[in-house]
Design an enzyme around this catalytic site. Structure first.
Site, mmCIF file in Angstrom:
data_model
loop_
_atom_site.group_PDB
_atom_site.id
_atom_site.type_symbol
_atom_site.label_atom_id
_atom_site.label_comp_id
_atom_site.label_asym_id
_atom_site.label_seq_id
_atom_site.Cartn_x
_atom_site.Cartn_y
_atom_site.Cartn_z
ATOM 1 N N THR A 13 -69.332 -43.459 -80.658
ATOM 2 C CA THR A 13 -69.880 -42.791 -81.848
ATOM 3 C C THR A 13 -70.986 -43.653 -82.429
ATOM 4 O O THR A 13 -70.883 -44.874 -82.455
ATOM 5 C CB THR A 13 -68.774 -42.558 -82.896
ATOM 6 O OG1 THR A 13 -67.723 -41.806 -82.295
ATOM 7 C CG2 THR A 13 -69.305 -41.812 -84.107
ATOM 8 N N LEU A 70 -65.978 -46.902 -86.177
ATOM 9 C CA LEU A 70 -66.446 -45.770 -85.386
ATOM 10 C C LEU A 70 -66.064 -46.080 -83.945
ATOM 11 O O LEU A 70 -66.089 -47.245 -83.533
ATOM 12 C CB LEU A 70 -67.971 -45.638 -85.495
ATOM 13 C CG LEU A 70 -68.533 -45.210 -86.851
ATOM 14 C CD1 LEU A 70 -70.058 -45.275 -86.834
ATOM 15 C CD2 LEU A 70 -68.071 -43.807 -87.215
ATOM 16 N N ASP A 71 -65.745 -45.040 -83.178
ATOM 17 C CA ASP A 71 -65.490 -45.262 -81.750
ATOM 18 C C ASP A 71 -66.727 -45.902 -81.132
ATOM 19 O O ASP A 71 -67.848 -45.675 -81.621
ATOM 20 C CB ASP A 71 -65.283 -43.918 -81.022
ATOM 21 C CG ASP A 71 -64.141 -43.108 -81.607
ATOM 22 O OD1 ASP A 71 -63.233 -43.713 -82.186
ATOM 23 O OD2 ASP A 71 -64.190 -41.870 -81.467
ATOM 24 N N ALA A 72 -66.524 -46.625 -80.047
ATOM 25 C CA ALA A 72 -67.681 -47.237 -79.380
ATOM 26 C C ALA A 72 -68.727 -46.164 -79.044
ATOM 27 O O ALA A 72 -69.933 -46.391 -79.191
ATOM 28 C CB ALA A 72 -67.234 -47.971 -78.127
ATOM 29 N N ARG A 80 -63.193 -36.041 -82.819
ATOM 30 C CA ARG A 80 -63.110 -35.667 -81.390
ATOM 31 C C ARG A 80 -61.835 -34.855 -81.136
ATOM 32 O O ARG A 80 -61.853 -33.851 -80.403
ATOM 33 C CB ARG A 80 -63.098 -36.918 -80.511
ATOM 34 C CG ARG A 80 -64.435 -37.654 -80.523
ATOM 35 C CD ARG A 80 -64.366 -39.004 -79.796
ATOM 36 N NE ARG A 80 -65.525 -39.797 -80.137
ATOM 37 C CZ ARG A 80 -66.712 -39.701 -79.511
ATOM 38 N NH1 ARG A 80 -66.868 -38.900 -78.487
ATOM 39 N NH2 ARG A 80 -67.732 -40.456 -79.907
#
Ligand code: URA
Length: 265
Positions: free
Chosen positions: A133, A129-131, A217
């Site tokens: 998210t 997951l993105d930081a 996103r």
């Protein structure tokens, strides 16, 4: 899509390998230890032809199996009996890296599982997951499971809740379901729902089965609604529920069986 078939739909006649007396563990005991049923009820499952050992339905009692190397299914769903396999759900907090270590010293998932790693567990995070998210991140030491869950060909659905800028115009969901051309090729969602609109922002739920970087996103940017907050709530049969950010939980037997089934293991 799963490749697994319910036991009663398989018609294999080859007998599973019977281990010599004294070796292995009786099938009904293995099922009981895995929490499937009491030994007595496990015997009934076996007698009813609902238990499969290495692809063969077993109806006679007393088969001795090696729990470390045998694939057992009940009603076609894998029962993981190997003792050292670990399956965890982390609710990754916003601002944390998905990695097991971070060269820049930023907070990362490895910090949350450091005791397990120190104890010798070789955990993989299933995708990233993105930081920015939050939400559901699976961790396991089963490399094949992790690999398959990350592979788009197995089509395991991931569900996200996104708070986006703006009030959604009609047709945005249709556009996302039909597919959007992104710089690295087309992408689409499997389902899309508008849940709420509040103070110029919209809360939406999306399901998709691919894991390209920043995919949610980028899709929402492309339709003119940049993400303000993104949370992953489900992967296949596993849901985050009300698990608090930063906490780990061990997956239940049915969730584990569901994950293996989802990727044909
Ligand atoms: N899509 C994104 O854009 N970010 C994530 O972290 C996961 C999916």
């Amino acid at each position: 899509m799963s490749n697994a078939k319910p036991a009663r739909h398989q018609h294999s006649s080859a007998a599973p390998t019977q281990l010599p007396a004294g070796e292995g563990v009786r099938l009904q005991k293995v099922l009981a230890q895995a929490g499937v049923a009491s030994r007595r009820a496990a015997e009934e499952l076996i007698a009813a032809g609902r238990v499969e050992v290495d692809g063969n339905i077993v109806t006679s009692q007393g088969l001795r199996v090696d729990p470390e190397n045998t694939v057992i299914r009940v009603d076609g769903i894998r029962v993981v009996v190997k003792k050292d396999l670990v399956h965890l759900v982390l609710n990754k907090p916003r601002g944390w890296q998905s990695t097991m270590s971070d060269d820049l010293g930023r907070p990362c998932v490895g910090d949350i599982v450091s005791e397990r790693v120190a104890a010798g567990q070789r955990l993989f995070h299933v995708g990233r997951l993105d930081a920015d998210t939050e939400g559901l991140l699976l961790l396991t030491n089963d490399g094949e499971l992790a690999h398959r869950l990350m592979h788009p060909s197995f089509e395991v659905t991931k569900t996200y809740l996104a708070t986006v800028k703006g009030v959604l115009a009609r047709g945005v969901g249709k556009q996302l379901r039909a597919g959007i051309e992104l710089e690295d090729g087309p992408a689409k969602v499997d389902s899309f729902a508008l849940l709420d609109v509040n103070e110029g922002q919209s809360l939406v739920r999306l399901e998709l089965h691919e894991g390209r970087k920043h995919i949610v996103r980028r899709l929402l940017d492309a339709v003119g609604h940049p993400v303000v907050r993104l949370v992953r709530t489900d992967i296949g049969p596993v849901a985050l529920g009300d698990q608090r950010p930063g906490t780990l939980r061990v997956l239940g037997r049915k969730e584990v069986g569901g994950l293996y089934q989802a990727v044909g293991l």
